[in-house]
Motif scaffolding. Structure first.
Motif: not given
Length: 370
Positions: A305-322
């Motif tokens: 009923g209680m979670g653990e210490e969790r770590y996550s490292m998402p990487f987000f990719f998008s097109p050029n800003e312009d």
């Protein structure tokens, strides 16, 4: 006298494209065909010199993108030692004293880069806030590690966007994050070409849109949730092209994705894999054919009923800003007009929504930690 019985429907609430939405929970005869697990796809073929191998991989990826919007990238080829070292650095950073982390508080940065405290995010208004702390960095033409030249059409690219800690106890963090960032960027460029093949386009179709892509790494720490009413991060879709998630080992899954029946499907930690999900831009350019699937994090163990210490490292990719994007020709309906979006403008609009959801009525950041 005739009587009627009214059925009270249950709904799941979420943010989709920055807009609050809801989905009815369907059970029994009302349930429709949908997914009940996230598929695993062997990515070794991404490195094959043979187009036929890459096309076969693209066919599998395309099916997952249409039907689910999520898949496990198995055998991705990124060095496991590098990933372990990055997780060690992330854990070490979040263990630093609050005053060291607050040097880079994200409220000091226009692009929301830097450190985010516990409960400062609040995607689900029914909760007290997102039970997580995080650190966000991304494309920055002033960071020498990225070897980028400012874009003449975007004067702001010559200004610093990232914040990095300067305290002696935190100097390890920047090089560790950049090792991860560069590895994920390289893999993402390969994956982008697989997406192009999956859409029956030339492999290099998106290359001109991603010469200087918008990118982010968000290191996240989710502590154990003391209450089922808490949420690590509220239900939402991602506002980028696609996301790669490397998550730490936990006994019970914390990441969950929402299927067509309004049921939450667990996404367990799987060794030597990334979790890949399609985000709003790819949904947009495919006319909704590819799914930007709602997901959330609830760090609660079924056993204790209680979670653990969790770590996550998402990487987000998008097109050029312009870059300007719109619905691809093959997904357009005759006689219908389609808007064109400037990537950076849309991204900033979504960022502003995310940035203000965690502010209280006085516009001040709540400082409470669970």
């Amino acid at each position: 006298m005739a009587t009627t019985t009214e059925t009270i429907s249950e709904y799941v609430h979420y943010h989709d494209g920055g807009i609050p939405g809801k989905r009815r929970v369907l059970t029994g005869v009302d349930a429709k065909p949908t997914f009940n697990a996230v598929p695993k796809i062997d990515m070794q073929r991404i490195y094959s010199p043979h187009l036929a191998d890459r096309q076969q991989l693209a066919d599998e990826v395309g099916a997952a993108c249409r039907d689910i919007g999520f898949f496990y990238a198995v055998n991705h080829g990124i060095d496991e030692e590098l990933l372990d070292q990055t997780f060690d650095a992330v854990k070490k950073y979040f263990d630093l004293p609050m005053e060291v982390k607050m040097e880079c508080h994200n409220q000091k940065a226009e692009k929301f880069r830097g450190y985010e405290k516990f409960l400062e995010g609040k995607l689900d208004p029914s909760t007290r806030g997102d039970l997580k702390e995080g650190f966000l960095m991304g494309e920055d033409f002033t960071d020498p590690e990225q070897k980028l030249s400012p874009i003449p059409s975007l004067a702001a690219t010559s200004k610093p966007r990232n914040q990095w800690p300067t305290h002696p106890t935190a100097l390890f963090f920047r090089p560790a994050i950049y090792n991860y960032y560069n590895a994920m960027l390289s893999f993402s460029r390969r994956l982008l070409r697989i997406f192009a093949l999956a859409l029956a386009l030339p492999e290099d179709h998106f290359d001109t849109l991603t010469t200087h892509p918008m990118t982010n790494v968000r290191a996240v720490h989710y502590p154990p949730q003391p209450s089922p009413a808490d949420v690590g991060i509220g239900a939402h879709t991602d506002f980028c092209w696609f996301t790669l998630v490397c998550q730490s080992r936990t006994t019970s899954p914390a990441l969950e994705v929402l299927n067509g029946n309004g049921m939450w499907i667990p996404v367990d930690h799987e060794p030597h894999t990334f979790v890949v999900n399609i985000a709003d831009f790819l949904k947009l350019v495919t006319g909704g054919t590819w799914a930007s699937t709602v997901h959330r994090v609830r760090n609660i163990s079924k056993e204790s009923g209680m979670g653990e210490e969790r770590y996550s490292m998402p990487f987000f990719f998008s097109p050029n800003e312009d870059a300007k994007v719109s619905v691809l020709e093959r997904f357009r309906k005759e006689g219908k007009e389609y808007d064109e979006f400037v990537v950076g403008e849309y991204f900033q609009q979504r960022l502003d929504i995310d940035r203000t959801t965690h502010l209280d009525r006085d516009g001040q950041v709540e400082n409470t930690r669970a």
